[in-house]
Design a protein around this motif. Structure first.
Motif, PDB file in Angstrom:
ATOM      1  N   PHE A   7       0.881  -1.170   0.000  1.00 54.63           N
ATOM      2  CA  PHE A   7       0.000   0.000   0.000  1.00 54.63           C
ATOM      3  C   PHE A   7       0.919   1.220   0.000  1.00 54.63           C
ATOM      4  N   ARG A   8       0.884   2.015  -1.064  1.00 54.65           N
ATOM      5  CA  ARG A   8       1.788   3.180  -1.220  1.00 54.65           C
ATOM      6  C   ARG A   8       3.225   2.817  -0.838  1.00 54.65           C
ATOM      7  N   ASN A   9       3.839   3.604   0.068  1.00 56.17           N
ATOM      8  CA  ASN A   9       5.257   3.324   0.365  1.00 56.17           C
ATOM      9  C   ASN A   9       5.417   2.466   1.622  1.00 56.17           C
ATOM     10  N   ALA A  27       9.239  12.645   9.969  1.00 53.65           N
ATOM     11  CA  ALA A  27       9.426  13.833   9.132  1.00 53.65           C
ATOM     12  C   ALA A  27       8.435  13.823   7.964  1.00 53.65           C
ATOM     13  N   ASN A  28       8.406  14.891   7.221  1.00 58.92           N
ATOM     14  CA  ASN A  28       7.532  15.001   6.044  1.00 58.92           C
ATOM     15  C   ASN A  28       7.825  13.875   5.051  1.00 58.92           C
ATOM     16  N   ALA A  29       6.810  13.446   4.372  1.00 57.69           N
ATOM     17  CA  ALA A  29       6.926  12.496   3.262  1.00 57.69           C
ATOM     18  C   ALA A  29       7.432  11.115   3.651  1.00 57.69           C
ATOM     19  N   GLN A  30       7.281  10.715   4.918  1.00 51.56           N
ATOM     20  CA  GLN A  30       7.745   9.386   5.327  1.00 51.56           C
ATOM     21  C   GLN A  30       6.632   8.337   5.249  1.00 51.56           C
ATOM     22  N   GLY A  31       5.378   8.778   5.208  1.00 52.97           N
ATOM     23  CA  GLY A  31       4.289   7.799   5.096  1.00 52.97           C
ATOM     24  C   GLY A  31       3.236   7.871   6.198  1.00 52.97           C
ATOM     25  N   LYS A  32       3.223   8.949   6.971  1.00 53.09           N
ATOM     26  CA  LYS A  32       2.253   9.063   8.067  1.00 53.09           C
ATOM     27  C   LYS A  32       0.814   9.092   7.542  1.00 53.09           C
ATOM     28  N   SER A  33       0.586   9.970   6.572  1.00 52.04           N
ATOM     29  CA  SER A  33      -0.779  10.041   6.027  1.00 52.04           C
ATOM     30  C   SER A  33      -1.114   8.756   5.278  1.00 52.04           C
ATOM     31  N   ASN A  34      -0.109   8.151   4.643  1.00 51.01           N
ATOM     32  CA  ASN A  34      -0.350   6.881   3.953  1.00 51.01           C
ATOM     33  C   ASN A  34      -0.868   5.821   4.927  1.00 51.01           C
ATOM     34  N   LEU A  35      -0.287   5.797   6.128  1.00 51.60           N
ATOM     35  CA  LEU A  35      -0.698   4.813   7.128  1.00 51.60           C
ATOM     36  C   LEU A  35      -2.173   5.021   7.512  1.00 51.60           C
ATOM     37  N   PHE A  48      -9.184   8.582   1.725  1.00 54.71           N
ATOM     38  CA  PHE A  48      -9.810   9.760   2.354  1.00 54.71           C
ATOM     39  C   PHE A  48      -9.315  11.035   1.683  1.00 54.71           C
ATOM     40  N   ARG A  49      -8.185  10.918   0.936  1.00 52.03           N
ATOM     41  CA  ARG A  49      -7.674  12.107   0.250  1.00 52.03           C
ATOM     42  C   ARG A  49      -8.248  12.253  -1.148  1.00 52.03           C
ATOM     43  N   GLY A  50      -9.160  11.360  -1.504  1.00 56.44           N
ATOM     44  CA  GLY A  50      -9.761  11.435  -2.830  1.00 56.44           C
ATOM     45  C   GLY A  50      -8.852  10.901  -3.927  1.00 56.44           C
ATOM     46  N   GLU A  54      -6.000   3.109  -7.941  1.00 57.16           N
ATOM     47  CA  GLU A  54      -4.771   2.544  -8.517  1.00 57.16           C
ATOM     48  C   GLU A  54      -3.521   3.287  -8.026  1.00 57.16           C
ATOM     49  N   HIS A  55      -3.703   4.511  -7.552  1.00 58.95           N
ATOM     50  CA  HIS A  55      -2.557   5.253  -7.029  1.00 58.95           C
ATOM     51  C   HIS A  55      -2.143   4.796  -5.636  1.00 58.95           C
ATOM     52  N   LEU A  56      -2.962   3.919  -5.054  1.00 52.49           N
ATOM     53  CA  LEU A  56      -2.629   3.415  -3.725  1.00 52.49           C
ATOM     54  C   LEU A  56      -1.678   2.220  -3.796  1.00 52.49           C
ATOM     55  N   ILE A  57      -1.539   1.649  -4.989  1.00 46.22           N
ATOM     56  CA  ILE A  57      -0.625   0.513  -5.160  1.00 46.22           C
ATOM     57  C   ILE A  57       0.803   1.057  -5.172  1.00 46.22           C
ATOM     58  N   ALA A  58       1.715   0.375  -4.477  1.00 48.94           N
ATOM     59  CA  ALA A  58       3.125   0.806  -4.453  1.00 48.94           C
ATOM     60  C   ALA A  58       3.632   0.951  -5.879  1.00 48.94           C
ATOM     61  N   PHE A  59       4.446   1.962  -6.108  1.00 50.86           N
ATOM     62  CA  PHE A  59       4.993   2.206  -7.450  1.00 50.86           C
ATOM     63  C   PHE A  59       5.574   0.921  -8.035  1.00 50.86           C
ATOM     64  N   GLY A  60       5.232   0.627  -9.265  1.00 48.63           N
ATOM     65  CA  GLY A  60       5.818  -0.516  -9.972  1.00 48.63           C
ATOM     66  C   GLY A  60       5.202  -1.855  -9.603  1.00 48.63           C
TER      67      GLY A  60
HETATM   68  P1  ATP Z   1       3.721  15.095   5.671  1.00 48.28           P
HETATM   69  O1  ATP Z   1       4.275  15.282   7.049  1.00 48.28           O
HETATM   70  O2  ATP Z   1       4.426  15.960   4.702  1.00 48.28           O
HETATM   71  O3  ATP Z   1       2.251  15.147   5.575  1.00 48.28           O
HETATM   72  P2  ATP Z   1       3.579  12.195   5.397  1.00 48.28           P
HETATM   73  O4  ATP Z   1       4.479  11.406   6.294  1.00 48.28           O
HETATM   74  O5  ATP Z   1       2.162  12.284   5.764  1.00 48.28           O
HETATM   75  O6  ATP Z   1       4.225  13.638   5.210  1.00 48.28           O
HETATM   76  P3  ATP Z   1       2.707  10.696   3.120  1.00 48.28           P
HETATM   77  O7  ATP Z   1       1.764  11.552   2.393  1.00 48.28           O
HETATM   78  O8  ATP Z   1       2.167   9.625   3.981  1.00 48.28           O
HETATM   79  O9  ATP Z   1       3.730  11.626   3.921  1.00 48.28           O
HETATM   80  O10 ATP Z   1       3.712   9.967   2.140  1.00 48.28           O
HETATM   81  C1  ATP Z   1       4.227  10.609   1.070  1.00 48.28           C
HETATM   82  C2  ATP Z   1       5.256   9.728   0.407  1.00 48.28           C
HETATM   83  O11 ATP Z   1       4.668   8.531  -0.073  1.00 48.28           O
HETATM   84  C3  ATP Z   1       5.814  10.487  -0.783  1.00 48.28           C
HETATM   85  O12 ATP Z   1       7.208  10.561  -0.660  1.00 48.28           O
HETATM   86  C4  ATP Z   1       5.382   9.690  -1.973  1.00 48.28           C
HETATM   87  O13 ATP Z   1       6.400   9.630  -2.944  1.00 48.28           O
HETATM   88  C5  ATP Z   1       5.132   8.304  -1.399  1.00 48.28           C
HETATM   89  N1  ATP Z   1       4.101   7.626  -2.186  1.00 48.28           N
HETATM   90  C6  ATP Z   1       2.889   8.098  -2.504  1.00 48.28           C
HETATM   91  N2  ATP Z   1       2.197   7.201  -3.238  1.00 48.28           N
HETATM   92  C7  ATP Z   1       3.019   6.143  -3.389  1.00 48.28           C
HETATM   93  C8  ATP Z   1       2.894   4.902  -4.056  1.00 48.28           C
HETATM   94  N3  ATP Z   1       1.770   4.574  -4.733  1.00 48.28           N
HETATM   95  N4  ATP Z   1       3.930   4.034  -4.012  1.00 48.28           N
HETATM   96  C9  ATP Z   1       5.064   4.359  -3.335  1.00 48.28           C
HETATM   97  N5  ATP Z   1       5.236   5.528  -2.685  1.00 48.28           N
HETATM   98  C10 ATP Z   1       4.238   6.407  -2.704  1.00 48.28           C
END
Ligand code: ATP
Ligand code: MG
Length: 374
Positions: A7-9, A27-35, A48-50, A54-60
């Motif tokens: 699921f995402r990263n 820190a920013n962009a580590q995956g908090k919102s993804n979780l 929940f972010r709309g 298909e964008h929820l699947i990990a890249f590749g």
């Molecule tokens: P912030 O504090 O800035 O809100 P965050 O920890 O909430 O950061 P997220 O939005 O959870 O960050 O994660 C963003 C990261 O997830 C980005 O670096 C993005 O490249 C990566 N990402 C997003 N979609 C995918 C995906 N489908 N596959 C792999 N990585 C992804």
């Protein structure tokens, strides 16, 4: 217990959350919102972010899977439920199971987790136009009142048919054949909205004051349902009559504009701040923190509505909820979390210092490049 796969990263992980919940800091962009997105996916089977599924699947990759097991208290007995969901990009197949069984329709599985999510984008409920606030009411009512969604759909159908007839210049009798079904469904939608707002306005005010501190310093807040069609009598017949009258009164204007102008599609949920004697719209006069507090209070109300409907405490997901709040408000939010109105709390923050020290009742986990470390 949460199992994640591609699921995402977030990679491949299995997490066991403490019963009271956890603060995930990274820190920013580590995956908090993804979780949080992964967890809330099990509530609605959408992002929940709309985001597109298909964008929820990990890249590749081609398939993601999320499974959550929660234990709820049903009449004093701990009852486990497992909700699992997967999506395959190549076949565009979505699969959902509840305790291993596939429901007839995915819609039947919505809401089984019992969770609410608050995210920074929720200030949009305050800042944007009335569409966003109507949607907030519609979602809350659809999840918690049986029959609401059906009434809303009938209303939308009648409205679009009537408007199509108006646009294509159909005879009056053809257009107005829709007045009866339109007014019926409109009355039902409006009645539910009116009841929902009057049932929850005190709870909403309470939450706002609990976070703001209330009194002369923190002030208070109100929500008021403002139907486009004025109603004196909130019995269903009264609302129906009011809708029929509005259609009569607006007929000449509707014909000229080729559009139906009165009805619940123009309703407003008025959000105001109370300061002493004055009441002003948050959207016009609210500060950043006041807007945040309003949005949070609305989500807490949603949580209470779930608790009432399901008779168990909802999981509360707070994405960066402390941003823009001062220290006193942060602490009061955490105090609220400590009470047993909510079940598990999973909150995220970019910095340790964003989570008040008092929040040490919650374990702190880290997250880096999608890896969560307990
Ligand atoms: P912030 O504090 O800035 O809100 P965050 O920890 O909430 O950061 P997220 O939005 O959870 O960050 O994660 C963003 C990261 O997830 C980005 O670096 C993005 O490249 C990566 N990402 C997003 N979609 C995918 C995906 N489908 N596959 C792999 N990585 C992804
Ligand atoms: Mg984020």
């Amino acid at each position: 217990m949460l199992k994640l796969r591609l699921f995402r990263n977030l990679g491949d992980q299995e997490l066991s959350f403490p019963p009271e919940g956890v603060a995930v800091i990274g820190a920013n962009a580590q995956g908090k919102s993804n979780l949080l997105e992964a967890i809330y996916y099990l509530e609605t089977f959408r992002s929940f972010r709309g985001a597109r599924v298909e964008h929820l699947i990990a890249f590749g990759e081609d398939v993601f899977r999320v499974a959550g097991q929660m234990v709820s208290d049903q009449d004093g007995r701990a009852t486990p439920t497992e909700v699992a969901a997967a999506y395959e990009g190549s076949s565009r197949r979505r699969k959902v199971t509840i305790d291993g069984m596939e429901p007839e329709r995915i819609g039947d599985a919505i809401g089984r987790l019992g969770a609410v999510i608050f995210s920074p984008a929720d200030v949009g409920i305050v800042n944007e136009g009335p569409v966003r606030r109507r949607r907030f009411m519609d979602v809350a009512l659809s999840l918690n009142e049986s029959g609401y969604l059906a009434a809303l759909q009938s209303f939308r159908h009648a409205l679009s048919q009537r408007n199509a007839a108006l646009r294509s210049g159909q005879p009056e009798a053809v257009v107005r054949a829709w007045d009866e079904p339109l007014a019926r469904s409109a009355a039902s939608v409006m009645g539910s909205r009116q009841r929902w707002v009057s049932d929850w306005r005190d709870t909403y005010r309470g939450y706002y004051e609990e976070v703001s501190g209330g009194g002369t310093a923190g002030g208070s807040a109100t929500m008021t349902y403002v139907p486009k069609v004025p109603v004196d009598e909130w019995q269903e017949d009264g609302v129906y009559t009011a809708c029929r009258n509005a259609l009569d009164v607006r007929w000449a204007a509707d014909l000229r504009r080729r559009n139906t102008s009165a009805g619940p599609h123009r309703d407003e949920l008025l959000l105001a701040l109370v300061d002493g004697q004055s009441e002003v719209e948050v959207r016009e006069f609210g500060s950043g923190g006041q807007r945040r507090t309003v949005a949070l209070a609305l989500r807490f109300v949603e949580g209470d509505a779930i608790r009432k409907a399901k008779d168990s405490a909802p999981i509360l997901l707070l994405d960066d909820a402390f941003a823009e709040l001062d220290d006193a408000r942060r602490e009061r939010v955490l105090d609220l979390m400590g009470q047993d109105r909510f079940g598990q709390v999973i909150l995220t923050a970019p910095k340790q210092s964003d989570v008040p020290l008092q929040g040490d009742t919650l374990a702190r986990w880290g997250i880096e490049k999608g890896r969560i470390c307990a």
